[in-house]
Design an enzyme around this catalytic site. Sequence first.
Site, PDB file in Angstrom:
ATOM      1  CG  ASP A 268      -1.954  -1.222   1.275  1.00 41.00           C
ATOM      2  OD1 ASP A 268      -2.064  -1.835   0.280  1.00 41.00           O
ATOM      3  OD2 ASP A 268      -2.879  -1.039   2.289  1.00 41.00           O
ATOM      4  CE  LYS A 269      -0.087   8.561  -2.358  1.00 38.13           C
ATOM      5  NZ  LYS A 269      -0.474   9.707  -2.785  1.00 38.13           N
TER       6      LYS A 269
END
Length: 507
Positions: free
Chosen positions: A46-47
Site C-alpha cells: 500500500d502507498k
Amino acid sequence: MIASEILFADKPYGISSHQTDTSKPGFVEWLSQRQKRPVLICHRLDKQTTGCFITALNPKTCADINALWAARAVKKKYLFVTDRKPPAQEWTSSSQIEKKGTLWVSLPAAKNDNAATTEFTVRKQEHGFFLIEARPLSGKTHQIRLHAKDSGIPLLGDTLYGGTTYPLHFLHCAEIIFAEHTFSSPPPLIYDHLQWLKKPCLAQWLMSVDRRQRLYPELFKNQQCLRLIHNEGTPLRIDLLGDVAAAGWWSQTPPNQEDLADLTQLMDVLQISKWYLQNHSPQKNSAEKFFVDQAPSTWTATENDLTYEFSKTVGAAPGLFLDQREHRQWLQQNARDKKVLNLFAYTGGFSLNAARGGAQQVTTVDLSAKYIDWSRRNFTLNQIEPTAHAFYAMDSFEYLKYAKKKGLLFDVIICDPPSFSHGKKTRFQIEKDYPTLIEYCLEVLAPQGELLFSSNFEDWSYAQWEDRLGRLKNRQTLEIDRNFSMQWDFEWHSHEASMKSFRVHKK
C-alpha cells in the site's frame, strides 16, 4: 531454484508501488530510472506501507516469484502501530476477504473455505501505543488492516478501517522469506520511540526523513547533500549539507516553543549537532534572521563527488539549489569536449559539473560579482583551475547580446532564471521576459545543441509551460521535451513539481 535477477528495495512511506497515472510514477518506475533498465513488480505494498519490496530484472525471475506468492510459499512479517488495547498477547484472525464496490471487506469464513489468515503478536507497549507483529499466511489485499480491525486494534491513522485519526498510519513490511532468500528492512525510527507519536508534528518530520533515508541511503552514509523535509504538511524545510542541517521556517507565524523543542528533539535523534533554523516570515527584521543558530558561518559539503562552499549568511539558499542535483549530474556525464554556457549561475554548480565532466570550456554568467567570486572558489576547492574557463559578472541578457555580436556558439546552455529579480538597471519577470530570454539563448546555441531550461515559477503548470515553449517551433527547428525529475527528496511521487524543466534540442 528461482532465477537470479532479484532486486530488493526498501520502499518509503507515501509512494505507490507502481504508476497510478501519467503524472504520478510509482516506486517501481523510480527503481527503473535508477537502474537504467526495466524493473518488474513482483508484489505490491500500500502507498503508506514501508519496507521490503521485491522486484525482478527479467520476466523469468518475476514469474518464478509470482508462482511462490500464489502457492503461499512466501513467509512475511509486518509491524504496525495501534492505540487500541490488543485482545491477547498472541492470537489468530481468519476471514473471507472480498471486494464490495470500491472497498475491501472481511466476511466470516465458512467451513472448507480458503480463508485468509493472520497471526498476531504484541511486541511492546509504550505510552498508550502498541507495536504489533503480524504474520499473514495468505496474501489478500488489505488483509492485515482488515484483520487488525476485526481484532479491535485498527492501525493508528487508518481511518478507512476504523483507526484513530492521525496524520500518518504505520505499517511496515519487516521481512520476506522465499526459496533460499531472506530479505529484511529496519522499521522507521519512530517504531523504537512510540512516545513520539504523542507529537504528530514530530512524527511527520521523522517519517519525512525516513523517506529520504530509504530513497537515498548512500547520501546519508556519505554525508552528501539532500533535502530532508520539503513540502509535507508543515512550515519546516531542512537541507542536509554535509554535517550541517540548514532549516527554514516558511510561515506567517513563527514557531512556538513546542515547535522548537520538537525540532531540537529531531536533530538529537538524527545526531546532527550543527544546525540552524532561519526565519522566512515576510514580516521579519534583520534581528530575527535565525530562531536557532548552532552552525558555523561557512563550511563545505559534497554532492556528486564535488565539494561546495556553503554560507548561512547569504539568503534563503546557503550556496546550492539542491533540486537541480540530478540535472547537474546529467551535465557532468554529457559535457565532454563541449562548450557550455551557464546563465544565472549563482555559485556555479552547473559550471563546476561541466568542467569536471571534461567540457572544452565553461562560461559562467551571473549579475552578482560576489557569486562569480564564489563560483571561482568552488572551482579551486575541486582542483580545477578557474583561469581555464570564463567568468562574467554581468546581466545574462547583456551577455547573450555580447555573445551574439562576437559570433560565439555553445553546445549546451543552462538557463535557470529566477521568477523575479531586479538590479540597479534591470528588472526581470519570468512570465513576461521568458520569450526574449529563450530567443537570445537559441541565437547562440550551436546546431545540434541543447538548452536546459528550468523555472520555479509556480503560477504555470507543466502543460502551460509546454504550450508556451511549443510556440517557439514556429521560428526554430526544435524538439522540446519535458525533463522530468525523479529526485524525490523534493516533490516526490508527482511530476507537477514546483520546478519545471525542459530540454530544448536544436536541429
